[in-house]
Structures are given as structure tokens and as C-alpha cells.
Design a protein around this motif. Structure first.
Motif, PDB file in Angstrom:
ATOM      1  N   ILE A 174      -6.618 -10.855  -8.361  1.00  0.00           N
ATOM      2  CA  ILE A 174      -6.334  -9.971  -6.964  1.00  0.00           C
ATOM      3  C   ILE A 174      -5.260 -10.469  -6.346  1.00  0.00           C
ATOM      4  CG2 ILE A 174      -7.429  -9.594  -4.857  1.00  0.00           C
ATOM      5  CD1 ILE A 174     -10.239  -9.706  -6.294  1.00  0.00           C
ATOM      6  N   VAL A 175      -4.913 -11.506  -6.188  1.00  0.00           N
ATOM      7  CA  VAL A 175      -3.880 -11.994  -5.212  1.00  0.00           C
ATOM      8  C   VAL A 175      -2.417 -11.822  -5.901  1.00  0.00           C
ATOM      9  CG1 VAL A 175      -2.890 -13.814  -3.785  1.00  0.00           C
ATOM     10  CG2 VAL A 175      -5.479 -13.217  -3.483  1.00  0.00           C
TER      11      VAL A 175
ATOM     12  N   VAL B 276      -9.562 -14.593  -8.032  1.00  0.00           N
ATOM     13  CA  VAL B 276      -8.639 -14.606  -7.078  1.00  0.00           C
ATOM     14  C   VAL B 276      -7.106 -14.381  -7.861  1.00  0.00           C
ATOM     15  CG1 VAL B 276      -7.527 -16.138  -5.519  1.00  0.00           C
ATOM     16  CG2 VAL B 276      -9.906 -15.733  -5.317  1.00  0.00           C
TER      17      VAL B 276
ATOM     18  N   LEU C 180       1.374 -18.654   6.485  1.00  0.00           N
ATOM     19  CA  LEU C 180       1.207 -17.107   6.661  1.00  0.00           C
ATOM     20  C   LEU C 180       1.911 -16.587   7.824  1.00  0.00           C
ATOM     21  CD1 LEU C 180      -2.380 -16.759   5.422  1.00  0.00           C
ATOM     22  CD2 LEU C 180      -0.358 -16.223   3.881  1.00  0.00           C
TER      23      LEU C 180
ATOM     24  N   VAL D  26       2.896  -6.722  -5.915  1.00  0.00           N
ATOM     25  CA  VAL D  26       3.692  -5.545  -5.590  1.00  0.00           C
ATOM     26  C   VAL D  26       4.729  -6.121  -4.736  1.00  0.00           C
ATOM     27  CG1 VAL D  26       3.019  -4.039  -3.683  1.00  0.00           C
ATOM     28  CG2 VAL D  26       1.410  -4.590  -5.387  1.00  0.00           C
ATOM     29  N   LEU D  27       4.865  -7.263  -4.100  1.00  0.00           N
ATOM     30  CA  LEU D  27       5.622  -7.507  -3.462  1.00  0.00           C
ATOM     31  C   LEU D  27       7.197  -7.902  -4.278  1.00  0.00           C
ATOM     32  CD1 LEU D  27       6.328  -8.884  -0.346  1.00  0.00           C
ATOM     33  CD2 LEU D  27       6.321 -10.912  -1.373  1.00  0.00           C
TER      34      LEU D  27
ATOM     35  N   VAL E 198     -18.342 -20.124  -6.051  1.00  0.00           N
ATOM     36  CA  VAL E 198     -17.860 -19.619  -4.909  1.00  0.00           C
ATOM     37  C   VAL E 198     -18.606 -20.801  -3.903  1.00  0.00           C
ATOM     38  CG1 VAL E 198     -17.537 -17.980  -3.190  1.00  0.00           C
ATOM     39  CG2 VAL E 198     -17.953 -17.448  -5.619  1.00  0.00           C
TER      40      VAL E 198
ATOM     41  N   GLU F  23     -14.261 -22.298 -16.520  1.00  0.00           N
ATOM     42  CA  GLU F  23     -15.608 -22.114 -15.509  1.00  0.00           C
ATOM     43  C   GLU F  23     -15.095 -22.052 -14.103  1.00  0.00           C
ATOM     44  OE1 GLU F  23     -19.321 -22.875 -16.495  1.00  0.00           O
ATOM     45  OE2 GLU F  23     -19.083 -23.227 -18.535  1.00  0.00           O
TER      46      GLU F  23
ATOM     47  N   PHE G  77       8.568  -4.909  -5.032  1.00  0.00           N
ATOM     48  CA  PHE G  77       9.530  -4.022  -3.978  1.00  0.00           C
ATOM     49  C   PHE G  77      10.876  -4.526  -3.979  1.00  0.00           C
ATOM     50  CE2 PHE G  77       5.840  -2.337  -0.972  1.00  0.00           C
ATOM     51  CZ  PHE G  77       5.720  -1.474  -1.783  1.00  0.00           C
TER      52      PHE G  77
ATOM     53  N   GLN H 116     -14.723 -19.588 -12.002  1.00  0.00           N
ATOM     54  CA  GLN H 116     -14.538 -17.850 -12.112  1.00  0.00           C
ATOM     55  C   GLN H 116     -14.060 -17.426 -10.765  1.00  0.00           C
ATOM     56  OE1 GLN H 116     -17.492 -19.798 -12.244  1.00  0.00           O
ATOM     57  NE2 GLN H 116     -18.336 -19.076 -14.272  1.00  0.00           N
ATOM     58  N   PHE H 117     -14.272 -17.972  -9.376  1.00  0.00           N
ATOM     59  CA  PHE H 117     -13.481 -17.574  -8.385  1.00  0.00           C
ATOM     60  C   PHE H 117     -12.290 -17.782  -8.124  1.00  0.00           C
ATOM     61  CE2 PHE H 117     -12.117 -18.321  -4.096  1.00  0.00           C
ATOM     62  CZ  PHE H 117     -12.665 -17.254  -3.377  1.00  0.00           C
TER      63      PHE H 117
ATOM     64  N   ALA I 118      -1.213  -8.659  -5.442  1.00  0.00           N
ATOM     65  CA  ALA I 118      -0.441  -8.466  -4.120  1.00  0.00           C
ATOM     66  C   ALA I 118       0.886  -9.085  -4.333  1.00  0.00           C
ATOM     67  CB  ALA I 118      -1.335  -9.350  -2.865  1.00  0.00           C
ATOM     68  N   ILE I 119       0.840 -10.319  -5.052  1.00  0.00           N
ATOM     69  CA  ILE I 119       2.302 -11.024  -5.252  1.00  0.00           C
ATOM     70  C   ILE I 119       3.114 -10.213  -6.052  1.00  0.00           C
ATOM     71  CG2 ILE I 119       3.411 -13.059  -5.990  1.00  0.00           C
ATOM     72  CD1 ILE I 119       1.648 -13.857  -3.647  1.00  0.00           C
TER      73      ILE I 119
ATOM     74  N   ALA J 183     -10.895 -18.841 -16.064  1.00  0.00           N
ATOM     75  CA  ALA J 183     -12.409 -18.522 -16.569  1.00  0.00           C
ATOM     76  C   ALA J 183     -12.836 -19.577 -17.722  1.00  0.00           C
ATOM     77  CB  ALA J 183     -12.094 -17.071 -17.013  1.00  0.00           C
TER      78      ALA J 183
END
Lengths: 224, 120
Positions: free
Chosen positions: A59-60, A56, A172, A67-68, A150, A49, A71, A51-52, A64-65, A46
Motif C-alpha cells: 500500500i505505502v 503495508v 513527516l 506515485v511520488l 497486527v 509471516e 511525479f 502479514q501486516f 504512495a511512494i 509474507a
């Protein structure tokens, strides 16, 4: 100015949390430090600059990572004594060697082109009007983010970096297939453990008649 | 520039202050009459002494679900800049994302047919 101040606050935090992930013995503490590290990296993005990337990153990675990772920790059991011995002969030496090689590759390949004098960011107004000396030369954030951050990211990903983008898809697919192969092997009933009573389920499985009778009896004795 | 993040900083401050104040106020004002039953740790009505969650293991199936979640999360992340730049890219953009999504949907179909999403 603010950028420099923030960098010197965030960068030590980032390094500290990253080291803690490796050093801490408790996997849950290490995982928490990893979350902290992800957030510091997001702040660094950030500040630059991007921002995207910052969003990400949260969020990712922090979503998500993480959480994995949790687990995997829960799959292994948090307080189980794990064998930290070497599984592969000479794995420590190999890890050090490969780490040094990776660091060298990153320094030369990624940071290298940006270390020369011609790649220094133009600071004065007259320098900024001069054409860029080399492709690596700092073109300025204003140009990179001209149509929005973006849009800038999207344009690069789908034109100059379209091949890595498509390869990501293959990566993936491989990850999903790996998870399928590891996670969906035919489960034996005898692999199941009765969590409440911490006993092995008999060979006949949960549907086994004697097991059902035993379970019923234990429920009558102690209706928890 | 960085001043744009001021609301975010304020939100973080308010969030932490709310948590801190709630804990502090309930500790100060709430009546405190502990007894062994109240102090016992429980989860969904089951005492954790009986089921030590730290010792029990999750089914490996959760891992598969988490992995699939990440895969489609990454796809969604790519869809956002793609949607923003699509007008300027035209059919080229459609083709590029088409290949990407086709590969992922092939995986999804495979996982679905192999029973990766069935619980039993």
C-alpha cells in the motif's frame, strides 16, 4: 521447506530488480523495476509471516511512494537529456564510503545479534520448551503472532518503540514543510510555458492583452 | 500458513490470464484494417505529435499533493495497529496517538493556511 524454496526464488528477483533500478538509464524503466522490487520484498515479508508489513509494503511503497517517484519523473520530463555529471566534488567516492559504512552498521547492529549460536531458532520440541537464552534468541513465530500479527506489531510500536514512532511524526512534518517550501515559492508568470505551442508566455502573463489577441488569432487560423 | 495465500495466487493467475486472453482473442478475431489516422497516437483528442507529453513537464504542485498524500497515508497505516491494540492500552494509547496526530494536524493547518491546497 516452502519458505526456503520461495526465498531462493524471490531473493534473486529482489536483488535483480534492485540492481536494475540503479543500472537502467531510462527513468521510467527504473521506476517499473522499483515497483517489482517492492512486490518481491512484500512477498518476503509474507513468507516470514509478517502479514501486516507485507500489506503495508504494497500500500505505502508500491502505492504512495511510487506515485511520488513517478511525479518526480514527470516533473523532470521523461525524455529530457539529464546531466549525469558529478554535482558535488568527489561524490562517487563519498557514496562508496558511506555505502560501506551503512552496510557495516547494518551487519553489526541489526544482523549481528542474530548470528550467534544461541540465537538459532529452536527446531525440536524439547528445545522449544526451554526458556529463551537471550533477548535476541528466536522466540518463535507462534509467540510473536500469538494475538494476531497486527496486534503484535501494534503492541511493539506503541510500547517499546514509542519514541521512534513519535519521531516519525516529526519526520513527516519536516517532509511536508520541505515540499511546501520547494513547491510553493512565488511562481513567476514568465516561468509558465504554453504547452500546446511550446512558447514562453510573455512577461505580462496569461492575462496579457497582446498574448490573448495572438492566441485568438492562432485559434482562428488553426482551430484544433 | 503459506497455503492461506493460495486464493491470492489464484486471483493473480486469473487476472493475468484474463488480460492475456483478451489481448490474444481481440488480435485473432478482430478485423485489422489499419490506416495512418487510426494508427496515430492521441490523448484526449489531441495528437501526441502536437503535444509531446514526454517533453512537457508537470507543475511542481503535483509534487506537493503527492507528498501530502504520503504523509496521511503513513498516518493511516499507523492508525490500523493502533485501533487493534487500543483496548489493551487504554488512555496511554490515546495519549501516544494524540501527540502523533496533533503534530500532523498542525502541519495540515499550516499547509492549509499557506495555501498549499489552493490551485491558484
Amino acid at each position: 521447506m516452502t519458505e526456503t524454496v520461495l526465498f531462493w526464488i524471490i531473493a534473486p528477483l529482489s536483488l535483480g530488480t534492485a540492481l536494475s533500478v540503479v543500472v537502467l538509464r531510462n527513468p521510467v524503466h527504473a521506476a517499473l523495476m522499483l515497483v517489482g522490487n517492492f512486490f518481491t520484498i512484500a512477498v518476503l515479508y509474507a513468507v516470514m509471516e509478517a502479514q501486516f508489513l507485507a500489506v503495508v509494503q504494497v500500500i505505502v511503497y508500491a502505492g504512495a511512494i511510487m506515485v511520488l517517484f513517478l511525479f518526480v519523473i514527470m516533473l523532470l520530463g521523461v525524455e529530457r537529456q539529464l546531466d549525469f555529471g558529478e554535482r558535488i566534488r568527489g561524490q562517487r567516492a563519498a557514496a562508496v564510503f558511506l555505502g560501506v559504512v551503512l552496510l557495516a552498521a547494518l551487519t553489526v547492529g541489526v544482523a549481528g545479534p542474530y548470528l550467534g549460536a544461541d540465537s538459532a531458532c529452536p527446531t525440536t520440541a524439547e528445545q522449544q520448551t526451554e526458556p529463551a537464552a537471550s533477548p535476541q534468541a528466536c522466540r518463535g513465530l507462534a509467540e510473536a503472532n500469538a494475538d494476531g500479527n497486527v496486534f503484535g506489531v501494534g503492541r511493539l510500536v506503541f510500547t517499546d518503540y514509542v519514541w521512534p514512532f513519535e519521531v516519525t511524526s516529526v519526520l513527516l512534518v519536516i517532509a511536508a514543510l520541505g515540499a511546501m517550501v520547494l513547491g510553493r515559492r512565488a511562481e513567476q508568470d514568465s516561468d509558465l510555458v504554453d504547452v500546446l505551442r511550446r512558447e514562453r508566455v510573455p512577461a505580462g502573463g496569461v492575462g496579457d492583452a497582446s498574448y490573448q489577441a495572438e492566441l485568438q488569432q492562432s485559434l482562428e487560423e488553426d482551430p484544433r | 500458513m503459506l497455503a492461506e495465500y493460495l486464493p491470492l495466487l489464484l486471483l493473480a493467475v486469473v487476472a493475468f490470464a484474463f488480460v492475456g486472453l483478451s489481448v490474444l482473442v481481440s488480435a485473432r478475431l478482430g478485423p485489422n484494417r489499419p490506416n495512418p489516422v487510426k494508427e496515430a497516437a492521441y490523448e484526449s483528442g489531441i495528437l501526441t505529435e502536437d503535444v509531446d507529453v514526454r517533453q512537457s513537464r508537470f507543475s511542481v504542485r503535483f509534487y506537493l499533493v503527492a507528498m501530502l498524500f504520503i504523509i496521511f497515508d503513513v498516518e493511516a497505516v499507523f492508525l490500523y495497529p493502533w485501533a487493534v491494540t487500543l483496548r489493551s492500552m487504554g488512555w496511554y494509547g490515546m495519549a501516544v496517538m494524540g501527540v502523533f496526530i496533533l503534530l500532523l494536524f498542525e502541519t495540515y493547518y499550516y499547509v492549509l493556511r499557506r495555501g498549499g491546497l489552493d490551485w491558484d
